[in-house]
Design a protein around this motif. Structure first.
Motif, mmCIF file in Angstrom:
data_model
loop_
_atom_site.group_PDB
_atom_site.id
_atom_site.type_symbol
_atom_site.label_atom_id
_atom_site.label_comp_id
_atom_site.label_asym_id
_atom_site.label_seq_id
_atom_site.Cartn_x
_atom_site.Cartn_y
_atom_site.Cartn_z
ATOM 1 N N UNK A 279 0.829 -1.206 0.000
ATOM 2 C CA UNK A 279 0.000 0.000 0.000
ATOM 3 C C UNK A 279 0.864 1.257 0.000
ATOM 4 N N UNK A 280 1.911 1.264 0.824
ATOM 5 C CA UNK A 280 2.799 2.429 0.880
ATOM 6 C C UNK A 280 3.552 2.616 -0.429
ATOM 7 N N UNK A 281 3.985 1.491 -1.045
ATOM 8 C CA UNK A 281 4.687 1.600 -2.320
ATOM 9 C C UNK A 281 3.765 2.125 -3.423
ATOM 10 N N UNK A 282 2.529 1.620 -3.468
ATOM 11 C CA UNK A 282 1.604 2.061 -4.511
ATOM 12 C C UNK A 282 1.280 3.546 -4.376
ATOM 13 N N UNK A 283 0.917 3.965 -3.157
ATOM 14 C CA UNK A 283 0.561 5.375 -2.969
ATOM 15 C C UNK A 283 1.769 6.283 -3.142
ATOM 16 N N UNK A 284 2.952 5.812 -2.716
ATOM 17 C CA UNK A 284 4.143 6.646 -2.813
ATOM 18 C C UNK A 284 4.702 6.748 -4.213
ATOM 19 N N UNK B 7 2.600 9.662 -6.142
ATOM 20 C CA UNK B 7 3.494 10.541 -5.400
ATOM 21 C C UNK B 7 4.065 11.691 -6.195
ATOM 22 N N UNK B 8 3.741 11.793 -7.484
ATOM 23 C CA UNK B 8 4.285 12.863 -8.329
ATOM 24 C C UNK B 8 3.159 13.801 -8.758
ATOM 25 N N UNK C 227 -5.802 15.928 -5.795
ATOM 26 C CA UNK C 227 -4.736 15.191 -5.090
ATOM 27 C C UNK C 227 -3.373 15.776 -5.432
ATOM 28 N N UNK C 228 -3.165 16.114 -6.718
ATOM 29 C CA UNK C 228 -1.881 16.698 -7.121
ATOM 30 C C UNK C 228 -1.637 18.040 -6.452
ATOM 31 N N UNK C 229 -2.663 18.870 -6.370
ATOM 32 C CA UNK C 229 -2.519 20.173 -5.711
ATOM 33 C C UNK C 229 -2.196 20.004 -4.229
ATOM 34 N N UNK C 230 -2.859 19.029 -3.577
ATOM 35 C CA UNK C 230 -2.601 18.786 -2.154
ATOM 36 C C UNK C 230 -1.163 18.316 -1.925
ATOM 37 N N UNK C 231 -0.672 17.426 -2.802
ATOM 38 C CA UNK C 231 0.709 16.957 -2.682
ATOM 39 C C UNK C 231 1.699 18.099 -2.891
#
Length: 692
Positions: A272-277, A281-282, A317-321
């Motif tokens: 899960x961490x790998x997929x979301x990251x 993640x970009x 999601x991109x703006x939040x990141x």
């Protein structure tokens, strides 16, 4: 007490769990099961499949679920046993209705496919094909390739572990654990390659069992129970499809888990961490995808709501990141107050630079390896080096003072001893050095180099070529290991110089905690610390460890009244340490294969060296040249035969001979007859000076 002994403990019950489970599974194939028990077992099968899937999602390394191949076998056997048990019930009681084999099968037959056996048949075949042709076949191929590459890379990984162990970077326990992990990894992928065949066989068996149930149900219903073809087909086909679906859906879940486990790359993060990251993640990727979806949503005829909704979510999601990263960057900036100008200070003793006993200077590109704020791995390794050398030699070497030097090349480093450079080399941070030990299977793309420590040919390669290099037989180490290995070699070679007066006193203070009377009687009453230091340096000079300080101090105390000469005391200490010296050189061998001087040459040397000093410079040039030449040839012969190069000589000339031959034959050890313990036999394999 008797009752407590009869009741099994928790660990005993845990050992009995697997045998009981296997026996129960096998019993289901033979014993008839009521519909209620079938419901419970089918529910347990579904729960077990979900447990396996969730465990595969949350493991960070495949070896954390090393029992998975066995779980695959047991779950496959459980499904087949349930198929056999349900087939028995379907054929015996199928004429009574679609609930004859339990509520679970009825629910899968009615609810999931709407009671339409044609639709159910198509859905069942699609599930079996997905499981058989896609997931299981792919997982089996990955496991097969992983097993092959893991086995090919084992020699290189073992050599890397041995290199780390010899360099003092890891201990025996860590080396043993890493070797066990390598063996377990190879066993795991090999087992997964075989276990995937169970799942594929289970899919084939599911199709065959379905055909048998449908055909057998029609025959039983029409012949034995006088049912019409339509009624028999409806009852038995729905029961068969429900039975197949309730078995194949857990099979599909477990096959998915198998694919996830074998396709995972070892990491500190779960899936899960790998997929979301890595997938989300970009921010730039998310913005670009949202823009493409928005353009597609503008096209006439497209479902505008779906495209705009998903595109808006991705853009959000991109703006939040992006906002979060900017906030983290701002928080990381530490504003420093302007420093007040310092008042000039008069020149004092603090301006006198102290020379470091042992130093390491690095170029600016190697700074991350030694920067504690960047978790520099070389700092930890240097601590491990000092610990390993202390265990091997018997004293604590001074701390290594590390500093950056802009005068060096960016990737260069320098080891200094008392402020003077004694070794230099280059290491490329972020890359790996593939060292050619002499026999490799192929070449590599990279930057040609030479191992700084031992001068072996090597290549600097990218991290992606590491497994390939190990498969070819290279010893692959990172930049930190290169520097650490070179530093270890330098420390071992200059150990006598690192044992100063302060280190000797600290060593005596440490021994005094265990043997206070021994140290009190020896120094300074009988011998000054300087003499003890000189004796210890002489031992280290000839690669004799000083771990057995009790024997060394007792021998010095015994002979200090007779002589105060450090060389004579060193000879007596070597005799007392003879058993340890022989064991360090020959191991547990009873027969010692040594070299010796030809008797006439030995007589000449005894007279010449005894009368002309301890350096050997008084020897006749022709005799000295002949001695050096034949000794070097004899050492090369011994080393090529895999035997230690040891020259046995009379005690009177052993120290002088050892000093004279040290530079010409670095691998030679000169021992005296007095140092050979009783019980060891000597066989002379080479005579130096015989002309052969």
């Amino acid at each position: 007490m008797a009752q407590a002994m009869l009741l099994p403990s928790g660990s005993q019950m845990q050992r009995l769990a697997a045998p009981i489970l296997v026996i129960m599974v096998l019993a289901m194939m033979v014993l008839p099961l009521p519909p209620l028990l079938l419901d419970l077992l089918f529910t347990f099968n579904i729960a077990l499949a979900m447990i396996v899937l969730l465990i595969s999602l949350y493991t960070t390394k495949p070896l954390e679920f090393s029992v998975f191949p066995t779980v695959l076998l047991l779950t496959t056997l459980l499904r087949l046993s349930l198929n056999v048990a349900s087939t028995r019930v379907v054929l015996l009681e199928g004429h009574t209705g679609t609930d004859a084999a339990g509520k679970v099968i009825e629910a899968f037959g009615h609810f999931l496919v709407g009671g339409n056996y044609a639709v159910g048949l198509v859905v069942f075949i699609i599930l079996v094909l997905i499981n058989f042709m896609v997931i299981t076949k792919g997982a089996g191929r990955i496991a097969e390739v992983s097993a092959r590459f893991t086995l090919d890379a084992m020699p290189g990984k073992q050599m890397a572990i041995d290199a780390d162990l010899n360099a003092g970077l890891i201990g025996e326990d860590d080396a043993r654990r890493r070797r066990a992990e390598i063996a377990q990894e190879a066993d795991f992928y090999g087992s997964m390659d075989g276990a995937s065949k169970f799942v594929r066989g289970d899919a084939v068996a599911g199709i065959i069992i379905m055909l048998i149930n449908v055909i057998g149900g029609l025959i039983v219903g029409m012949v034995q129970h006088d049912m019409s073809f339509a009624a028999a087909g409806s009852n038995y086909t729905l029961l068969t499809i429900g039975d197949g679906l309730v078995a194949q859906i857990p099979a599909l879940v477990i096959s998915t888990a198998a694919g996830i486990v074998v396709s995972r790359v070892s990491s500190d993060q779960d899936l899960s961490e790998q997929l979301t990251g890595q997938l989300f993640g970009r921010p730039q990727t998310l913005f670009l995808t949202a823009g493409i979806l928005a353009l597609m949503g503008i096209i006439p005829g497209m479902p505008h709501l779906s495209f705009f909704l998903i595109g808006g979510i991705l853009a959000g999601i991109g703006y939040w990141l992006l906002q979060r990263r900017q906030a983290e960057a701002v928080a990381a900036v530490v504003e420093e107050a302007p420093a007040k100008p310092e008042e000039p200070v008069d020149v004092g003793w603090h301006d006198v630079a102290v020379v470091d006993r042992l130093g390491l200077e690095v170029g600016y590109r190697l700074v991350p390896l030694v920067d504690k704020h960047q978790d520099g791995e070389l700092l930890r390794r240097i601590r491990g080096i000092r610990k390993k050398i202390a265990q091997d030699l018997g004293f604590l070497v001074p701390a290594v003072h590390i500093r950056d030097n802009l005068q060096l090349k960016p990737n260069a480093y320098r080891v200094t001893l008392k402020g003077v450079s004694v070794a230099e080399g280059e290491a490329i941070a972020g890359k790996f050095l593939a060292i050619n030990p002499g026999r490799v299977l192929g070449g590599l793309q990279g930057q040609a180099a030479t191992d700084p420590a031992y001068g072996l040919p090597a290549i600097w390669i990218e991290a992606t070529l590491r497994d390939q290099a190990q498969t070819y037989g290279y010893t692959v180490v990172d930049a930190g290991t290169v520097v650490a290995t070179h530093l270890t070699k330098v420390i071992n070679e200059h150990a006598p110089e690192l044992l100063g007066r302060e280190e000797t006193q600290q060593l005596l203070d440490h021994i005094a905690k265990q043997h206070p009377k021994l140290v009190e009687d020896l120094t300074p009453k009988q011998l000054p610390v300087a003499t003890v230091q000189k004796v210890l340096q002489n031992l280290l000079e000839e690669q004799v460890h000083i771990r057995d300080m009790r024997t060394i101090l007792e021998t010095l105390a015994e002979h200090a009244t007779r002589t105060q000469d450090a060389d004579e005391l060193t000879a007596t200490v070597r005799t007392a340490l003879g058993r340890a010296i022989i064991h360090e050189t020959f191991g547990g061998a009873q027969e010692l294969l040594v070299m010796a001087l030809e008797p006439n040459l030995e007589h000449i040397l005894t007279q010449a060296l005894a009368s002309r000093g301890d350096t050997g410079v008084g020897l006749e040039p022709g005799l000295a040249e002949r001695l050096v030449r034949e000794t070097v040839l004899a050492v090369e012969k011994q080393e090529s035969a895999g035997q230690p190069a040891v020259l046995l000589s009379p005690p009177a000339i052993r120290p002088i001979l050892a000093r004279f031959l040290r530079r010409s034959a670095p691998g030679l050890k000169v021992l005296s007859h007095a140092e050979v313990p009783d019980g060891k036999s000597i066989r002379i394999v080479t005579l130096i000076g015989s002309g052969s």
